[in-house]
Design a protein around this motif. Structure first.
Motif, PDB file in Angstrom:
ATOM      1  N   ALA A 292     104.821  53.823 -51.198  1.00  0.00           N
ATOM      2  CA  ALA A 292     105.310  53.799 -52.518  1.00  0.00           C
ATOM      3  C   ALA A 292     106.534  54.854 -52.635  1.00  0.00           C
ATOM      4  O   ALA A 292     107.077  54.996 -53.854  1.00  0.00           O
ATOM      5  N   GLY A 293     106.833  55.670 -51.605  1.00  0.00           N
ATOM      6  CA  GLY A 293     107.434  56.864 -51.882  1.00  0.00           C
ATOM      7  C   GLY A 293     107.442  57.808 -50.404  1.00  0.00           C
ATOM      8  O   GLY A 293     106.786  57.774 -49.588  1.00  0.00           O
ATOM      9  N   LEU A 294     108.693  58.319 -50.226  1.00  0.00           N
ATOM     10  CA  LEU A 294     109.041  59.204 -49.062  1.00  0.00           C
ATOM     11  C   LEU A 294     109.304  60.420 -49.352  1.00  0.00           C
ATOM     12  O   LEU A 294     110.186  60.774 -50.159  1.00  0.00           O
ATOM     13  N   ARG A 295     108.423  61.489 -48.644  1.00  0.00           N
ATOM     14  CA  ARG A 295     108.938  63.008 -48.817  1.00  0.00           C
ATOM     15  C   ARG A 295     109.437  63.289 -47.493  1.00  0.00           C
ATOM     16  O   ARG A 295     109.138  63.234 -46.365  1.00  0.00           O
ATOM     17  N   VAL A 296     110.925  63.987 -47.664  1.00  0.00           N
ATOM     18  CA  VAL A 296     111.583  64.038 -46.580  1.00  0.00           C
ATOM     19  C   VAL A 296     112.093  65.509 -46.281  1.00  0.00           C
ATOM     20  O   VAL A 296     112.312  66.271 -47.300  1.00  0.00           O
TER      21      VAL A 296
END
Ligand code: XMP
Length: 484
Positions: A292-296
């Motif tokens: 549901a989301g990406l931490r980069v």
């Protein structure tokens, strides 16, 4: 040529201080900028700020304060499951339109027991329930002068005014006012108690109109988990909206396959990370369903020593642009959180211009009153403790071990120290919001999607960098020298 080719193909891994946001024509005033965004596919924020899941940054107090301001705090996992659940529950209880885990009493219990329950949980009323059905309500007024040995059913109010599950806030307010009551039990079509609306909670909601909330009206709540700790994820899943799979290098076969399983076992939205390359983003979106989301960003954090130790990393801006392009090319719309290295509102504006939907900050929030770190005075100034989750002392706490050091890694990749005390998170956020809106005003972009579309950037040379900040002036309280 193989090795010379590597050198020739080496990319420029840009970082925050390399770039400048170019002015663009604005057709609005900075105060009109809209900072609303999404943190996962299903959940929105009113400001694009998230606090890091670190044990000197985010526990309940920070998570509650940030959600009330419209952002999000991710509760750290450097503690036992029970401790983490307790922190999450505190966020859940802070405010909700309909309370779900209602404390109730049975009609055959004593008034004495009711008084004890009210005192223990600091509440002023108890729905009375028999075989799950609501049969009465006991308020402070019913028990204040009652004989403690009487039974609840002898003193309770029997004709209870109730509400259906579909009730809106406006309707609830009207009923509470019309009947001059403070509590409104919510029942299903069979008369089973399924929740409670209180006047106090409705007032709290009105005090924080910009808060980030879920569909139940509760403050948005997120918690970090290891990809290998499915048990913890399942335990937290009952209380949180969002789980953040929290590893230093997500692009790893074991981590990815375990995360796949984890996602299948929970109903919360799952953010994964950290990743730093185009290829990692493609692997995540093509090989794991329902992310549901990406931490980069890898290695940009102010407490990171990953780069020093390993020479590996993907600076947050570089990582953000790589991941944003991968998603665009694969036609996937998914929130990207730029994580690490942010020192100012200008940094936030640049991260958003390169495709981020929100930013994650550790250092800035660690300095706030609401962070868990200790406050100390050093040389007449206040500071708060801040440490990397892979620093020696954080690693020493048993549960840190799986984030940066799945046993094979026997080296610290973080440092610990002190950051200047900044006061309440509300004032820090206010300043960041004002700075970000000003930046977006210069860029001529009224919203985050407009920054993605229109914002232009330029490189700054090292000599230019000296000019683009206060110079040729004596700054009191600084180093005591005239700046070049
Ligand atoms: P800032 O710059 O806001 O960055 O302090 C916070 C982010 O840094 C990451 N983090 C670490 N990275 N070693 C690392 O290499 C560590 O010990 C460490 N602890 C946190 C994390 O992504 C956080 O959000």
């Amino acid at each position: 040529m193989r090795f010379r080719g590597k050198l020739e193909k080496a990319q420029v891994a840009i970082t925050f201080r390399d770039l400048i946001l170019l002015p663009g024509k604005a057709y609005f005033e900075p105060r009109e900028v809209d900072l609303r965004t999404k943190v996962t596919i299903n959940y929105g924020l009113n400001i694009p700020f998230i606090s890091s899941p670190m044990d000197t940054v985010t526990e309940s107090e920070m998570a509650i304060a940030l959600a009330r301001l419209g952002g999000l705090g991710v509760i750290h996992r450097n503690c036992s499951v029970e401790e983490q659940i307790e922190m999450v529950k505190r966020v859940r209880r802070a405010e909700s339109f309909i309370i779900r885990d209602v404390i109730t009493i049975s009609p055959d219990d004593s008034v004495e027991h009711a008084l004890e329950l009210m005192h223990r949980h600091s509440i002023s009323g108890l729905p009375v329930v028999e075989n799950e059905k609501l049969v009465g309500i006991l308020t402070g007024r019913d028990v204040r002068f009652a004989n403690p040995l009487l039974k609840v059913k002898e003193v309770m109010t029997k004709n209870v005014i109730t509400a259906p599950q579909s009730i809106t806030i406006e309707e609830a307010k009207r009923i509470l006012h019309e009947h001059r009551i403070e509590k409104l039990p919510v029942v299903d079509e069979n008369g089973k108690l399924v929740g409670l609306i209180t006047f106090k909670d409705i007032l709290a909601r009105e005090k924080f109109p910009n808060a980030a909330r879920n569909e139940e009206g509760q403050l948005l709540c997120a918690a970090a988990v290891s990809p290998f700790d499915i048990k913890r994820a399942k335990a937290l899943d009952k209380y949180v909206d969002i789980l953040v799979v929290d590893v230093a290098h997500f692009h790893n076969e074991n981590v990815m396959s375990s995360t796949k399983q984890l996602i299948e076992n929970v109903s919360a939205d799952v953010i994964v990370g950290n990743i730093g390359t185009y290829e990692a983003a493609v692997d995540v979106i093509t090989k794991i369903e329902n992310v549901a989301g990406l931490r980069v960003g890898i290695g940009s954090g102010s407490i990171c020593s990953t780069y020093e130790v390993t020479k590996a990393g993907s600076p947050t801006l570089f990582a953000t642009a790589q991941v944003a392009d991968a998603l665009e090319e694969y036609g996937v719309r998914m929130p990207i959180i730029a994580d690490g290295g942010i020192r100012s509102s200008g940094d936030i504006a640049i991260a958003l211009s390169l495709g981020a939907w929100a930013v994650m900050m550790g250092n800035i929030f660690a300095g706030c009153r609401e962070s868990p770190g200790t406050l100390v005075a050093i040389g007449g100034r206040y500071y708060k403790q801040y440490r990397g989750m892979a620093s020696p002392s954080a690693r020493a706490r048993r549960f840190a071990i799986d984030r940066y050091a799945v046993p094979a890694k026997e080296i610290a990749e973080g440092v610990e120290g002190w950051v200047p005390y900044r006061g309440d998170v509300a004032s820090v956020v206010k300043e960041l919001v004002a700075g970000l809106k000003a930046a977006m005003g210069y860029a001529g972009c009224k919203s985050i999607p407009e920054l993605w579309e229109k914002a232009k950037l330029a490189w700054l040379t090292p000599t230019g960098m000296e000019e683009m900040k206060p110079h040729s002036i004596y700054l009191p309280g600084e180093t005591g020298r005239i700046t070049p």
